[in-house]
Scaffold this active site. Sequence first.
Site, PDB file in Angstrom:
ATOM      1  NE  ARG A  31      37.404  30.769  43.448  1.00 15.56           N
ATOM      2  CZ  ARG A  31      36.647  32.294  43.042  1.00 15.56           C
ATOM      3  NH1 ARG A  31      37.900  32.833  42.930  1.00 15.56           N
ATOM      4  NH2 ARG A  31      36.478  31.843  41.986  1.00 15.56           N
ATOM      5  CB  SER A 100      42.715  38.951  45.541  1.00 16.40           C
ATOM      6  OG  SER A 100      42.364  37.840  44.992  1.00 16.40           O
ATOM      7  CE  LYS A 129      34.610  36.398  44.563  1.00 20.91           C
ATOM      8  NZ  LYS A 129      36.203  36.221  44.825  1.00 20.91           N
TER       9      LYS A 129
END
Length: 208
Positions: A31, A100, A129
């Site tokens: 990622r 997700s 995050k």
Amino acid sequence: MILPSRIYPVVDRAVWVDRLGGAGARLIQLRVKDLPADDLRAEVRMARAWASRHGVCLVLNDYWQLALDGGIDFIHLGQEDLDTADLAAIRRGGIRLGVSTHAPDELDRALSVGPDYVALGPVWPTKLKQMPWAPQGVERLGEWKRLVGPVPLVAIGGITLARAGACIAAGADCVSAVSDFIGAPDPEGQVRGWLAATADVPPSPHAQ
């Protein structure tokens, strides 16, 4: 399908595929954020080379076009990515798909595209995050597993070595983390610890 491992590190640079793959991780997500296009392509090429060397199933986050061009095994998409990704092209290219989810409507949408796994998070609070969703808790994993049936379920968000086994027992097929691997003092040892912590945990009855 069956995922190749119960553990699923998420990493931000290709070198981690070498380090964690060499330690025994067999499912790793790359990622990468905010890299120039040429540097991004170089990272993907390097990650693919390390994955091939170590027998790792490599998952690329977001960049489905690069996955098609680079022969990547898997692409992971968030809900917003489903708005723009060419799912037909992804399927024609033979790339498997993870999605997700954080809420029931997102799960319905994910299942409608025939994913190869569904991720649920955050299971616990995460500092990585800002999340608009409250922590799901391990109980939600069992609920999600009943709903997804044979589709593999990945737990992510605030998961540590100490919590990994509980996620498997609750219904997850696989447990994922970022900082608990790449932020650990001994990342390779952390991989071995996660593998040991999840190896002998019987799956939840919801996973049958």
